[in-house]
Design a protein around this motif. Structure first.
Motif, PDB file in Angstrom:
ATOM      1  N   ILE A 124       0.848  16.334   2.862  1.00 46.88           N
ATOM      2  CA  ILE A 124       0.520  14.961   2.478  1.00 46.88           C
ATOM      3  C   ILE A 124      -0.431  14.942   1.283  1.00 46.88           C
ATOM      4  CG2 ILE A 124      -0.549  12.834   3.261  1.00 46.88           C
ATOM      5  CD1 ILE A 124       2.030  13.295   4.603  1.00 46.88           C
ATOM      6  N   SER A 130       1.466  15.801  -1.720  1.00 43.42           N
ATOM      7  CA  SER A 130       2.310  14.681  -2.145  1.00 43.42           C
ATOM      8  C   SER A 130       1.500  13.656  -2.913  1.00 43.42           C
ATOM      9  CB  SER A 130       2.935  13.993  -0.926  1.00 43.42           C
ATOM     10  OG  SER A 130       3.832  14.852  -0.280  1.00 43.42           O
ATOM     11  N   LEU A 131       0.332  13.372  -2.383  1.00 43.01           N
ATOM     12  CA  LEU A 131      -0.503  12.361  -3.037  1.00 43.01           C
ATOM     13  C   LEU A 131      -0.859  12.824  -4.443  1.00 43.01           C
ATOM     14  CD1 LEU A 131      -2.011   9.736  -2.848  1.00 43.01           C
ATOM     15  CD2 LEU A 131      -3.942  10.955  -1.860  1.00 43.01           C
ATOM     16  N   PRO A 170       0.821  -1.214   0.000  1.00 45.30           N
ATOM     17  CA  PRO A 170       0.000   0.000   0.000  1.00 45.30           C
ATOM     18  C   PRO A 170       0.856   1.266   0.000  1.00 45.30           C
ATOM     19  CG  PRO A 170      -0.182  -1.160   2.093  1.00 45.30           C
ATOM     20  CD  PRO A 170       0.580  -2.042   1.168  1.00 45.30           C
ATOM     21  N   ASN A 171       0.339   2.289  -0.592  1.00 44.25           N
ATOM     22  CA  ASN A 171       1.037   3.573  -0.669  1.00 44.25           C
ATOM     23  C   ASN A 171       0.948   4.313   0.660  1.00 44.25           C
ATOM     24  OD1 ASN A 171       1.148   6.493  -1.012  1.00 44.25           O
ATOM     25  ND2 ASN A 171       1.547   6.006  -3.147  1.00 44.25           N
ATOM     26  N   ASN A 172       2.119   4.565   1.241  1.00 41.92           N
ATOM     27  CA  ASN A 172       2.159   5.219   2.553  1.00 41.92           C
ATOM     28  C   ASN A 172       1.460   6.577   2.577  1.00 41.92           C
ATOM     29  OD1 ASN A 172       3.705   3.172   3.655  1.00 41.92           O
ATOM     30  ND2 ASN A 172       5.639   4.149   3.072  1.00 41.92           N
ATOM     31  N   ILE A 173       1.634   7.306   1.510  1.00 44.62           N
ATOM     32  CA  ILE A 173       1.088   8.659   1.486  1.00 44.62           C
ATOM     33  C   ILE A 173      -0.439   8.624   1.529  1.00 44.62           C
ATOM     34  CG2 ILE A 173       0.909  10.748   0.118  1.00 44.62           C
ATOM     35  CD1 ILE A 173       3.617  10.414   1.235  1.00 44.62           C
ATOM     36  N   LEU A 218      10.243  -0.052   3.250  1.00 44.56           N
ATOM     37  CA  LEU A 218       9.286   0.825   3.904  1.00 44.56           C
ATOM     38  C   LEU A 218       9.237   2.181   3.211  1.00 44.56           C
ATOM     39  CD1 LEU A 218       7.566   0.420   6.469  1.00 44.56           C
ATOM     40  CD2 LEU A 218       9.196   1.905   7.629  1.00 44.56           C
ATOM     41  N   ASN A 270       7.722   2.764  -0.473  1.00 42.82           N
ATOM     42  CA  ASN A 270       6.281   2.757  -0.753  1.00 42.82           C
ATOM     43  C   ASN A 270       5.667   4.145  -0.707  1.00 42.82           C
ATOM     44  OD1 ASN A 270       6.246  -0.281   1.026  1.00 42.82           O
ATOM     45  ND2 ASN A 270       6.070  -0.045  -1.170  1.00 42.82           N
ATOM     46  N   GLY A 271       6.334   5.059  -1.330  1.00 42.80           N
ATOM     47  CA  GLY A 271       5.738   6.377  -1.472  1.00 42.80           C
ATOM     48  C   GLY A 271       6.276   7.449  -0.550  1.00 42.80           C
ATOM     49  N   SER A 272       7.071   7.059   0.443  1.00 45.33           N
ATOM     50  CA  SER A 272       7.513   8.060   1.420  1.00 45.33           C
ATOM     51  C   SER A 272       8.596   8.993   0.907  1.00 45.33           C
ATOM     52  CB  SER A 272       8.034   7.373   2.679  1.00 45.33           C
ATOM     53  OG  SER A 272       7.020   6.592   3.268  1.00 45.33           O
TER      54      SER A 272
END
Lengths: 341, 341
Positions: free
Chosen positions: B53, B56-57, A50-53, B113, B116-118
């Motif tokens: 956030i 970012s998304l 899953p996408n953390n953001i 970790l 995944n988008g961070s």
DNA sequence: AAAAGTTACGCAAACGGTTTCGTGTTAATA
DNA sequence: TATTAACACGAAACCGTTTGCGTAACTTTT
């Protein structure tokens, strides 16, 4: 280039809805066995994560904590940082570091930036400039928004929040007391300007120990060095104009510099003059002679700070009457060659 | 507790739509003067700041870079980190640090970790264990996903990506050559196990310098110490069983330890024996005698790594044929008391 | 006065998830 | 056979932004 796979992709591929995929991956009771297996297998195959953001946006939880420290090339701060990072990581949090570089403005800018959703809470140690200006509005704003904040080492009483410090005054007292017990009478203090609250505390302990032992504090035995760019001359002059048989330094570097110059002057350590420093860093351990020093237990400090912060973050109850603690860590005096035993 | 204000709040309060608010705040031509002023005034009054956030998304850009290093209480790494942080911050990026603690597993977990988008890209230095195992699948996965990666110092040829290193071989060569030119003949090398590619490079430079000067490398003059928990005995024995008049150490700490024990044995530095180390840290500067050492320009290294990474991140063109560079920084030999001049 | 063009704004989709609620199908019960 | 419950899934709202497009209300042109 493999593109990151999303729920939408899985859903389309398997001809089910996105919500079904989401539930299936969470092993929800709502979804039938066959579908679950199919979805889970597919997800594993394509290594879905899953996408953390997206999750952060949904939960309003980033699982990031912001750490703001004055400097990173600095033994004490990195030690604390290690404690923070270890604890945070073990509890599923990542750490975003900003270095204020002892500047008020950078501290403010970085805090504001991170406070806009990037982090769930702050751990910080105040910059020199911030302590000088005595301006803590940026901290106030953050706490008023309900963002948890933990201060360590360089703290302020102006802000209500959790804090972690060492018993600076007492350990300085004990250090000086120890020097006196070994017969020293003319004990100098080498410190920074007073706006560092830790220096102030250490000076208080120094003074009290002298007085409790019937000595009186002499201003000329206190040397205040600039925090950056110390020049040897100031120290040499200090040693030349005063008879000194022991020195308490508020940090490791000052102690090493003083020891070098004392040695150059022909003084023997610890026979003629003893030294005690703060910060049990690499210098203390490998200097010649090795330095008796105050271990501040930085890693423990960081760990406790992280623990306090995460507890606050995860306590759903935003109680009207918040309660804040100040944790005091007992410093330890590590005796080495720079003091007689 | 002031809640963070959002576009929705402003919209509701001013009885306009969310999109109008968004556009008004961006000073869009689409919106009338009056409305714009009203919205902007309101936003300023309530100190509106967009949620990072959400942005970012939307943009699929976090403005975060992930840094993975083996250790943080370590002069060289913190120096590099400072360079990274400075450059990144100046360019609007924040830095998330993970410490692999020289462990392969932690390195993998942390990377997955963050991937995944961070973060928008990685800067890292390989852990000891990773170099030992020679397993770089986690790096490969990340690059295959199109996430930019820059390796520094502890790099590998197995992975195609940007890299920043120093000219380890040459500087080791120059250091040894310098020792020979001052008349030294029995030159030892104190190093780690060979799976550190930097150690290997330095060893190559050492050997080549010897050979080019008509000396031959003797295995018994090479001491391999464990990376952690060095015990004095190994070093003492090494000095006792060999006649040595100069030592090249692959790091600062080894050099300091060796100097202490050599001094204890009654050898004079640099008259009887010279020392050169790597990493121009605090120990080198304040040891007795001060240590001649190789300055690795960590901060510059970090700055260049950050520059390379951000350039990759921001180059929209995901060219089919990516092109990767390896930047080599020229190390400098800083001469101090541990070598004759 | 009708057609065309401006202006100023709102709607809705999108980013990638989670979660509540509704509903069609089948099976169990009356 | 009609009623209800269980099951398995989908629709839609939501988190906070951005942005392309549609459109009502005016203004201008012919």
């Amino acid at each position: 280039m493999k593109q990151k796979i999303t729920l939408k992709h899985i859903a389309r591929e398997l001809e089910v809805s996105i919500s079904t995929v989401s539930k299936a991956l969470k092993n929800s009771e709502e979804i039938g066995r066959d579908t679950k297996e199919k979805v889970q297998a597919f997800a594993k195959l394509y290594n879905y994560k899953p996408n953390n953001i997206a999750i952060s946006l949904k939960n309003k939880r980033t699982k990031n904590i912001g750490v703001i420290i004055p400097d990173i090339v600095h033994h004490f701060f990195t030690t604390v940082f290690r404690g923070i990072e270890k604890y945070a990581n073990a509890h599923g949090y990542n750490v975003i570091v900003c270095v204020s570089d002892e500047s008020f403005d950078k501290e403010v800018i970085n805090m504001e930036l991170l406070a806009n959703g990037s982090i769930d809470g702050f751990i910080m140690s105040l910059s020199a400039e911030t302590q000088q200006k005595n301006d803590f509005n940026h901290l106030k704003e953050v706490t008023e928004q309900g963002i948890p904040l933990v201060l360590f080492d360089r703290v302020t009483e102006e802000i209500d929040c959790d804090k972690v410090v060492i018993n600076d005054m007492e350990i300085a007292y004990r250090a000086v007391d120890k020097l006196i017990k070994t017969g020293r009478k003319r004990i100098a203090l080498v410190t920074t300007e007073n706006y560092f609250n830790v220096s102030k505390k250490r000076a208080e302990g120094y003074q009290k120990a002298l007085e409790d032992n019937g000595l009186k504090m002499e201003e000329r035995l206190v040397l205040k060095l600039p925090y950056t760019e110390v020049n040897d001359e100031m120290i040499t002059k200090f040693f030349d104009t005063n008879e000194i048989d022991a020195v308490l330094c508020v940090n490791e570097l000052f102690a090493i510099l003083c020891m070098r110059l004392a040695q150059k002057k022909g003084l023997r350590i610890p026979e003629d003059i003893s030294f005690i420093g703060f910060t049990n860093g690499i210098l203390s351990r490998y200097a010649t002679p090795t330095l008796t020093t105050v271990e501040q237990h930085g890693e423990k400090m960081g760990q406790i700070a992280a623990e306090m912060l995460i507890k606050k973050i995860e306590s759903e109850i935003d109680e009207e009457e918040e309660t804040y603690r100040t944790e005091v860590i007992e410093a330890t005096l590590i005796e080495r060659e720079s003091t007689p035993n």
